[in-house]
Design an enzyme around this catalytic site. Structure first.
Site, PDB file in Angstrom:
ATOM      1  N   HIS A 131      -9.811  40.961  92.998  1.00 27.67           N
ATOM      2  CA  HIS A 131      -9.331  40.035  94.014  1.00 27.67           C
ATOM      3  C   HIS A 131      -7.830  40.199  94.217  1.00 27.67           C
ATOM      4  O   HIS A 131      -7.154  40.828  93.411  1.00 27.67           O
ATOM      5  CB  HIS A 131      -9.641  38.587  93.628  1.00 27.67           C
ATOM      6  CG  HIS A 131     -11.055  38.186  93.899  1.00 27.67           C
ATOM      7  ND1 HIS A 131     -12.062  38.384  92.975  1.00 27.67           N
ATOM      8  CD2 HIS A 131     -11.640  37.611  94.982  1.00 27.67           C
ATOM      9  CE1 HIS A 131     -13.206  37.942  93.486  1.00 27.67           C
ATOM     10  NE2 HIS A 131     -12.978  37.470  94.692  1.00 27.67           N
ATOM     11  N   LYS A 135      -5.103  34.873  93.666  1.00 32.14           N
ATOM     12  CA  LYS A 135      -6.258  34.140  93.131  1.00 32.14           C
ATOM     13  C   LYS A 135      -5.912  33.554  91.769  1.00 32.14           C
ATOM     14  O   LYS A 135      -5.440  34.260  90.879  1.00 32.14           O
ATOM     15  CB  LYS A 135      -7.484  35.050  93.026  1.00 32.14           C
ATOM     16  CG  LYS A 135      -8.746  34.295  92.611  1.00 32.14           C
ATOM     17  CD  LYS A 135      -9.987  35.122  92.836  1.00 32.14           C
ATOM     18  CE  LYS A 135     -11.231  34.370  92.398  1.00 32.14           C
ATOM     19  NZ  LYS A 135     -11.414  33.107  93.163  1.00 32.14           N
TER      20      LYS A 135
END
Length: 233
Positions: A131, A135
């Site tokens: 990600h 995040k």
């Protein structure tokens, strides 16, 4: 449909745009403040906030009798308490670790593959998720959902980000700039490997799924998942 956005970061803004394109109205754009003015006018709330705010946001919706869809991850140690509160207050709640329609189909594929591989002890399963660097939680909620799907359909009993013990699934979490989300499940043996992967190109799929879920939950009560929305039961 009137929507309250609980969390107005990058995802909230994409959800807003898609909701407006689908003819809906935004009556609350909640940032980090405690101001819920306008929530009482909503038909549904969509929570894409931060782990420290999610439970309060969801609980406030129950108190206001507003159905709520939440895609915030990193707070799931309190999930069962939230479920109990929803039932006690006769609310409507739908949590999704990932609202992408493609990812929810990927969940089903993952479960089916786990059943097929359950008796093939020569294969060892591992997972990887990638990600963007903003995040906050690791591993991702999607990765945890994938791991739970394997555990429910095999002899695996837990997951870990450390060195895996017997019957544990190792999850590797990577954070790389501008990666919306990539999840890979690999079954490896001495002679070959089997791999399934989902790659998100943008936040659009997550946002669309959240709006579709919000449209679906209006007028309903109880605890729901994207399986209900997509009729995958």
């Amino acid at each position: 449909m009137k929507i309250a956005l609980l969390g107005y970061g990058k995802m909230g803004k994409v959800i807003e745009r898609i909701a407006l394109e689908r003819g809906h109205e935004i009556v609350l754009r909640k940032t980090s403040s405690d101001n819920y003015d306008g929530l009482e006018n909503a038909d549904v709330a969509i929570d894409f906030s931060v782990p420290s705010s999610a439970v309060r946001n969801i609980s406030t919706c129950f108190d206001t009798n507003i159905p709520v869809v939440s895609g915030t991850t990193g707070w799931l140690e309190q999930y069962e308490a939230v479920v109990r509160e929803c039932r006690e207050k006769d609310g409507a709640f739908l949590y999704g670790s990932n609202f992408s329609l493609g990812v929810n189909l990927f969940f089903e594929l993952n479960n089916y593959l786990a059943k097929m591989m359950a008796n093939l002890k020569e294969y060892n399963v591992t997972m990887e998720e990638i990600h963007h660097t903003q995040k906050l939680d690791a591993p991702s909620g999607t990765a945890i959902s994938l791991a739970k799907g394997i555990i429910e359909n095999s002899a695996y009993t837990d997951w870990t980000m450390e060195t895996a013990k017997a019957n544990e699934i190792h999850i590797e979490a990577k954070r790389i700039e501008n990666v919306p989300g990539t999840h890979t499940v690999t079954y490896n043996s001495e002679v070959d490997f089997i791999e399934i992967k989902h790659v998100a190109h943008s936040r659009e799929g997550f946002a669309l799924g959240a709006v579709v879920a919000a449209e679906w939950i209006v007028g309903k009560k109880g605890i729901h998942t994207m399986k209900d929305v997509l009729n995958l039961m």
